[in-house]
Design a protein around this motif. Structure first.
Motif, PDB file in Angstrom:
ATOM      1  N   GLN A  39       0.828  -1.209   0.000  1.00 22.94           N
ATOM      2  CA  GLN A  39       0.000   0.000   0.000  1.00 22.94           C
ATOM      3  C   GLN A  39       0.864   1.262   0.000  1.00 22.94           C
ATOM      4  O   GLN A  39       0.527   2.249  -0.641  1.00 22.94           O
ATOM      5  N   SER A  40       1.970   1.225   0.737  1.00 18.13           N
ATOM      6  CA  SER A  40       2.860   2.380   0.798  1.00 18.13           C
ATOM      7  C   SER A  40       3.439   2.701  -0.577  1.00 18.13           C
ATOM      8  O   SER A  40       3.593   3.867  -0.946  1.00 18.13           O
ATOM      9  N   ARG A  41       3.743   1.665  -1.336  1.00 19.52           N
ATOM     10  CA  ARG A  41       4.427   1.862  -2.612  1.00 19.52           C
ATOM     11  C   ARG A  41       3.474   2.062  -3.792  1.00 19.52           C
ATOM     12  O   ARG A  41       3.877   2.625  -4.806  1.00 19.52           O
ATOM     13  N   HIS A  42       2.215   1.621  -3.666  1.00 21.21           N
ATOM     14  CA  HIS A  42       1.369   1.597  -4.856  1.00 21.21           C
ATOM     15  C   HIS A  42      -0.003   2.265  -4.703  1.00 21.21           C
ATOM     16  O   HIS A  42      -0.726   2.381  -5.694  1.00 21.21           O
ATOM     17  N   TYR A  43      -0.379   2.714  -3.520  1.00 24.35           N
ATOM     18  CA  TYR A  43      -1.726   3.243  -3.332  1.00 24.35           C
ATOM     19  C   TYR A  43      -1.723   4.607  -2.656  1.00 24.35           C
ATOM     20  O   TYR A  43      -0.839   4.933  -1.858  1.00 24.35           O
ATOM     21  N   ALA A  44      -2.746   5.381  -2.976  1.00 25.83           N
ATOM     22  CA  ALA A  44      -3.025   6.649  -2.309  1.00 25.83           C
ATOM     23  C   ALA A  44      -4.453   6.593  -1.783  1.00 25.83           C
ATOM     24  O   ALA A  44      -5.336   5.983  -2.394  1.00 25.83           O
ATOM     25  N   CYS A  45      -4.677   7.200  -0.634  1.00 21.50           N
ATOM     26  CA  CYS A  45      -6.014   7.263  -0.038  1.00 21.50           C
ATOM     27  C   CYS A  45      -6.667   8.560  -0.499  1.00 21.50           C
ATOM     28  O   CYS A  45      -6.266   9.645  -0.078  1.00 21.50           O
ATOM     29  N   ILE A  46      -7.666   8.438  -1.389  1.00 23.64           N
ATOM     30  CA  ILE A  46      -8.235   9.596  -2.078  1.00 23.64           C
ATOM     31  C   ILE A  46      -9.692   9.797  -1.678  1.00 23.64           C
ATOM     32  O   ILE A  46     -10.451   8.831  -1.542  1.00 23.64           O
ATOM     33  N   GLN A  47     -10.080  11.048  -1.535  1.00 20.48           N
ATOM     34  CA  GLN A  47     -11.473  11.367  -1.242  1.00 20.48           C
ATOM     35  C   GLN A  47     -12.284  11.313  -2.534  1.00 20.48           C
ATOM     36  O   GLN A  47     -11.955  11.964  -3.523  1.00 20.48           O
ATOM     37  N   GLN A  48     -13.338  10.518  -2.532  1.00 19.27           N
ATOM     38  CA  GLN A  48     -14.183  10.334  -3.702  1.00 19.27           C
ATOM     39  C   GLN A  48     -15.291  11.399  -3.754  1.00 19.27           C
ATOM     40  O   GLN A  48     -15.511  12.138  -2.779  1.00 19.27           O
ATOM     41  N   LYS A  49     -15.985  11.454  -4.889  1.00 21.69           N
ATOM     42  CA  LYS A  49     -17.037  12.453  -5.065  1.00 21.69           C
ATOM     43  C   LYS A  49     -18.152  12.287  -4.040  1.00 21.69           C
ATOM     44  O   LYS A  49     -18.784  13.253  -3.622  1.00 21.69           O
ATOM     45  N   GLU A  50     -18.386  11.044  -3.624  1.00 24.77           N
ATOM     46  CA  GLU A  50     -19.450  10.782  -2.657  1.00 24.77           C
ATOM     47  C   GLU A  50     -19.078  11.228  -1.246  1.00 24.77           C
ATOM     48  O   GLU A  50     -19.905  11.187  -0.341  1.00 24.77           O
ATOM     49  N   GLY A  51     -17.818  11.613  -1.050  1.00 25.02           N
ATOM     50  CA  GLY A  51     -17.397  12.118   0.248  1.00 25.02           C
ATOM     51  C   GLY A  51     -16.583  11.147   1.082  1.00 25.02           C
ATOM     52  O   GLY A  51     -15.953  11.547   2.053  1.00 25.02           O
ATOM     53  N   CYS A  91     -13.508   8.192   1.649  1.00 29.36           N
ATOM     54  CA  CYS A  91     -12.136   7.986   1.196  1.00 29.36           C
ATOM     55  C   CYS A  91     -11.888   6.509   0.920  1.00 29.36           C
ATOM     56  O   CYS A  91     -12.406   5.639   1.626  1.00 29.36           O
ATOM     57  N   SER A  92     -11.114   6.219  -0.107  1.00 31.20           N
ATOM     58  CA  SER A  92     -10.789   4.834  -0.433  1.00 31.20           C
ATOM     59  C   SER A  92      -9.420   4.785  -1.095  1.00 31.20           C
ATOM     60  O   SER A  92      -8.928   5.778  -1.622  1.00 31.20           O
ATOM     61  N   TRP A  93      -8.813   3.596  -1.038  1.00 35.45           N
ATOM     62  CA  TRP A  93      -7.514   3.406  -1.684  1.00 35.45           C
ATOM     63  C   TRP A  93      -7.662   3.476  -3.199  1.00 35.45           C
ATOM     64  O   TRP A  93      -8.615   2.938  -3.763  1.00 35.45           O
ATOM     65  N   TYR A  94      -6.711   4.119  -3.827  1.00 34.30           N
ATOM     66  CA  TYR A  94      -6.739   4.293  -5.283  1.00 34.30           C
ATOM     67  C   TYR A  94      -5.386   3.934  -5.853  1.00 34.30           C
ATOM     68  O   TYR A  94      -4.340   4.336  -5.338  1.00 34.30           O
ATOM     69  N   ARG A  95      -5.411   3.166  -6.928  1.00 37.08           N
ATOM     70  CA  ARG A  95      -4.190   2.893  -7.676  1.00 37.08           C
ATOM     71  C   ARG A  95      -4.449   3.172  -9.143  1.00 37.08           C
ATOM     72  O   ARG A  95      -5.253   2.504  -9.783  1.00 37.08           O
ATOM     73  N   GLY A  96      -3.783   4.167  -9.689  1.00 39.56           N
ATOM     74  CA  GLY A  96      -3.910   4.477 -11.099  1.00 39.56           C
ATOM     75  C   GLY A  96      -2.842   3.749 -11.885  1.00 39.56           C
ATOM     76  O   GLY A  96      -1.682   3.716 -11.502  1.00 39.56           O
ATOM     77  N   MET A  97      -3.239   3.110 -12.995  1.00 40.51           N
ATOM     78  CA  MET A  97      -2.290   2.374 -13.826  1.00 40.51           C
ATOM     79  C   MET A  97      -2.271   2.952 -15.227  1.00 40.51           C
ATOM     80  O   MET A  97      -3.102   3.773 -15.605  1.00 40.51           O
TER      81      MET A  97
END
Length: 214
Positions: free
Chosen positions: A181-193, A195-201
């Motif tokens: 998670q440290s190397r590949h994910y960011a905790c992002i706030q979604q439009k619904e309000g 937060c969830s882990w996000y990995r963009g590829m």
């Protein structure tokens, strides 16, 4: 009196050894996700360290590193350009050591009296050792999640308790830091309000995962 000298020397040696051991064990840092390191820092830059000088202040002194700033990612409101980085000269006091004219570093720190200070508890890494996701996080993604809370999970069971939390489980699956998670994910706030882990590829494969399922 002469017979006491060896005993006294032995006691002094033991005492000094204990003092040295306590000193070397003095620096202790809580594990931190790179996103938290970014969000909690005043300054985030990429720079090459080109020189250093020991300043004779305090019991161990302060090391002043001269840097060539390549890019600033955070801190424009604090200063426009960073020329020097300050840290404790002793690693036991959490001073960080940089190689001269070797790497471009990602450097994070705090600003105090117009100077940038950093240490072992900050996130400082050679740029080439960062994952692609970490580089993208530093560039723009991490700032999207600074209102989120990354909640460490050290023992099972553990749960999120609010919609702005992402459960960080690297301590379970990777025996500490750095983990997946440290190397590949960011905790992002979604439009619904929430937060969830996000990995963009690359390309069309972009994955958003639930905060409880990293």
């Amino acid at each position: 009196m002469q017979s006491l000298c060896p005993q006294l020397l032995s006691l002094l040696f033991v005492f000094s050894s204990l003092q040295i051991h306590q000193l070397t064990e003095a620096c202790s840092c809580a594990l931190s996700h790179p996103q938290d390191a970014y969000c909690n820092s005043d300054i985030v830059i990429r720079a090459k360290v080109v020189g250093k000088k020991l300043l004779k202040d305090g019991p161990f002194g302060t090391m002043r590193y001269t840097v060539k700033q390549m890019k600033m990612y955070k801190g424009f409101n604090k200063m426009q350009h960073v020329q020097h980085i300050y840290t404790d000269a002793s690693e036991s006091l959490c001073g960080v050591k940089f190689d001269i004219n070797k790497y471009q570093y990602l450097i994070t720190g705090r600003v105090f009296d117009g100077k940038v200070y950093t240490g072992l508890c900050n996130f400082n890494q050679p740029w080439e050792r960062l994952s692609l996701a970490q580089k993208k996080g530093i560039n723009h993604r991490y700032q999207l999640g600074c209102n989120c809370r990354i909640k460490p999970c050290h023992y099972l069971p553990c749960f999120v308790t609010s919609k702005n939390e992402c459960l960080w489980t690297d301590m379970l699956s990777h025996f500490g830091y750095p983990g997946y998670q440290s190397r590949h994910y960011a905790c992002i706030q979604q439009k619904e309000g929430y937060c969830s882990w996000y990995r963009g590829m690359a390309g069309r494969d972009k994955t958003t995962i639930n905060s409880t399922d990293p």
